[in-house]
Design a protein around this motif. Structure first.
Motif, PDB file in Angstrom:
ATOM      1  N   LEU A  90      16.750   2.698  86.420  1.00  0.00           N
ATOM      2  CA  LEU A  90      16.918   4.150  86.442  1.00  0.00           C
ATOM      3  C   LEU A  90      17.785   4.585  87.621  1.00  0.00           C
ATOM      4  O   LEU A  90      18.648   5.462  87.491  1.00  0.00           O
ATOM      5  CB  LEU A  90      15.547   4.830  86.507  1.00  0.00           C
ATOM      6  CG  LEU A  90      14.674   4.694  85.254  1.00  0.00           C
ATOM      7  CD1 LEU A  90      13.295   5.285  85.509  1.00  0.00           C
ATOM      8  CD2 LEU A  90      15.333   5.362  84.048  1.00  0.00           C
ATOM      9  N   TRP A  91      17.544   3.964  88.784  1.00  0.00           N
ATOM     10  CA  TRP A  91      18.359   4.298  89.959  1.00  0.00           C
ATOM     11  C   TRP A  91      19.818   3.955  89.709  1.00  0.00           C
ATOM     12  O   TRP A  91      20.728   4.719  90.070  1.00  0.00           O
ATOM     13  CB  TRP A  91      17.850   3.536  91.180  1.00  0.00           C
ATOM     14  CG  TRP A  91      18.723   3.733  92.392  1.00  0.00           C
ATOM     15  CD1 TRP A  91      18.692   4.764  93.285  1.00  0.00           C
ATOM     16  CD2 TRP A  91      19.779   2.863  92.827  1.00  0.00           C
ATOM     17  NE1 TRP A  91      19.666   4.603  94.241  1.00  0.00           N
ATOM     18  CE2 TRP A  91      20.342   3.450  93.990  1.00  0.00           C
ATOM     19  CE3 TRP A  91      20.290   1.670  92.356  1.00  0.00           C
ATOM     20  CZ2 TRP A  91      21.395   2.859  94.674  1.00  0.00           C
ATOM     21  CZ3 TRP A  91      21.348   1.077  93.034  1.00  0.00           C
ATOM     22  CH2 TRP A  91      21.881   1.666  94.179  1.00  0.00           C
ATOM     23  N   GLY A  96      22.021  -0.568  84.159  1.00  0.00           N
ATOM     24  CA  GLY A  96      20.744   0.134  84.294  1.00  0.00           C
ATOM     25  C   GLY A  96      19.940   0.098  83.017  1.00  0.00           C
ATOM     26  O   GLY A  96      18.719  -0.108  83.036  1.00  0.00           O
ATOM     27  N   ILE A 123      21.397   3.802  86.839  1.00  0.00           N
ATOM     28  CA  ILE A 123      21.968   4.751  85.877  1.00  0.00           C
ATOM     29  C   ILE A 123      22.308   6.067  86.569  1.00  0.00           C
ATOM     30  O   ILE A 123      23.416   6.606  86.417  1.00  0.00           O
ATOM     31  CB  ILE A 123      20.986   4.996  84.722  1.00  0.00           C
ATOM     32  CG1 ILE A 123      20.865   3.729  83.858  1.00  0.00           C
ATOM     33  CG2 ILE A 123      21.446   6.164  83.848  1.00  0.00           C
ATOM     34  CD1 ILE A 123      19.789   3.819  82.797  1.00  0.00           C
ATOM     35  N   VAL A 124      21.358   6.612  87.344  1.00  0.00           N
ATOM     36  CA  VAL A 124      21.581   7.888  88.032  1.00  0.00           C
ATOM     37  C   VAL A 124      22.733   7.761  89.031  1.00  0.00           C
ATOM     38  O   VAL A 124      23.615   8.628  89.113  1.00  0.00           O
ATOM     39  CB  VAL A 124      20.289   8.335  88.746  1.00  0.00           C
ATOM     40  CG1 VAL A 124      20.576   9.553  89.639  1.00  0.00           C
ATOM     41  CG2 VAL A 124      19.211   8.672  87.726  1.00  0.00           C
ATOM     42  N   VAL A 142      16.160  -1.489  82.430  1.00  0.00           N
ATOM     43  CA  VAL A 142      15.048  -0.737  81.828  1.00  0.00           C
ATOM     44  C   VAL A 142      14.498  -1.491  80.627  1.00  0.00           C
ATOM     45  O   VAL A 142      13.268  -1.559  80.425  1.00  0.00           O
ATOM     46  CB  VAL A 142      15.521   0.680  81.424  1.00  0.00           C
ATOM     47  CG1 VAL A 142      14.443   1.394  80.619  1.00  0.00           C
ATOM     48  CG2 VAL A 142      15.883   1.492  82.668  1.00  0.00           C
ATOM     49  N   GLY A 180      12.309  -1.458  86.110  1.00  0.00           N
ATOM     50  CA  GLY A 180      12.477  -0.113  85.571  1.00  0.00           C
ATOM     51  C   GLY A 180      13.073   0.854  86.568  1.00  0.00           C
ATOM     52  O   GLY A 180      14.030   1.577  86.255  1.00  0.00           O
TER      53      GLY A 180
END
Length: 217
Positions: free
Chosen positions: A206-207, A82, A209-210, A86, A202
Motif C-alpha cells: 500500500l505504501w 505494490g 502504491i501511494v 498486496v 500488505g
C-alpha cells in the motif's frame, strides 16, 4: 589508496548497508528459509539477486536514469509492485496452514514440491524488479563509485563487487534462518508470525502504491 579506490569503497559500503538492512528482499529470503527450508530460501535469494543485478546493469549503463526521468514509467512499476505485494499479503493470510505432524525436513519438502524452486525464484525476482526504489538505490551506488575521470570499466567492477557482497550477505540470511539453532516449526507456525508477515507485505504494498501515485501528482 587512490581516488578511484576510495570512490569504489564508498559504493561498496552503501551497498552493504542497504543489503544488510531490513527490507522486502532479505525479509522474504529469511521468512522463506524459516517456513520452507534452505533450498527454497536460496531460490528466493537467487531471484532477488537476479533482479538486483538487472537494476545494477541498467544503472551502470545509464538506463535507470532514463527510467527515473519518466514519472509515468516509475509510477507504473511502483503500482504494479505494490499490487503484487498486496496480493502476496492476501495469499499469505489465506493459504497459511500450520503443520501438525510432519517433521521439519518433511514439511520443507512438501512445501518446496507444492510451490517449486522456480516459483520461489519468480517471487524473489518480482519483489525486487517491481520496486522502483531499487533503481534509485543503484543509481546512488553507481554515482558514488564512478566519476567522470574513472576508467570505463569502473561501473562493471562495482556491479561485480556488489554481486559477491550480495552472495555473502544473503547467503548468511538463508543459513542463519534455516539453521537448526532456530526453532523453525515454532516460529513458522505461530499466528503472530503469519499476521506479521501478511501485515508487512500488505502495508509495504500500500505504501509503494501511494508513494508511486505521488510521482505523477
Amino acid at each position: 589508496m587512490t581516488y578511484d579506490d576510495a570512490n569504489m569503497l564508498s559504493a561498496f559500503l552503501i551497498y552493504i548497508v542497504g543489503a544488510a538492512s531490513p527490507g522486502l528482499g532479505n525479509m522474504t529470503i529469511a521468512t522463506t528459509a524459516i517456513r520452507q527450508g534452505r533450498p527454497s530460501g536460496f531460490a528466493v535469494m537467487a531471484g532477488v539477486m537476479a533482479a538486483g543485478q538487472t537494476w545494477a546493469l541498467l544503472a551502470a549503463f545509464g538506463l535507470s536514469s532514463v527510467l527515473v526521468a519518466m514519472p509515468a514509467a516509475m509510477m507504473a512499476v511502483g503500482v504494479a509492485g505494490g499490487g503484487y505485494l498486496v496480493w502476496l499479503a492476501w495469499k499469505t493470510f489465506r493459504q497459511w496452514k500450520p503443520s501438525t505432524g510432519p517433521t521439519r525436513d518433511q514439511e520443507a519438502g512438501q512445501n518446496g514440491a507444492r510451490i517449486g524452486l522456480a516459483g520461489h525464484f519468480r517471487r524473489g525476482f518480482l519483489i525486487q524488479i517491481l520496486n522502483p526504489k531499487a533503481s534509485v538505490g543503484w543509481i546512488l551506488i553507481i554515482t558514488a563509485g564512478v566519476r567522470p575521470e574513472s576508467p570505463w570499466y569502473a561501473p562493471l567492477v562495482i556491479v561485480l563487487g556488489c554481486l559477491v557482497l550480495g552472495l555473502c550477505i544473503f547467503s548468511a540470511y538463508v543459513l542463519l534462518f534455516s539453521s537448526r539453532v532456530l526453532n523453525r516449526e515454532e516460529v513458522a507456525n505461530s499466528t503472530g508470525f503469519r499476521y506479521a508477515l501478511a501485515a508487512v507485505y500488505g502495508l509495504s504494498g500500500l505504501w509503494l502504491i501511494v508513494d508511486s501515485l505521488k510521482i505523477s501528482a
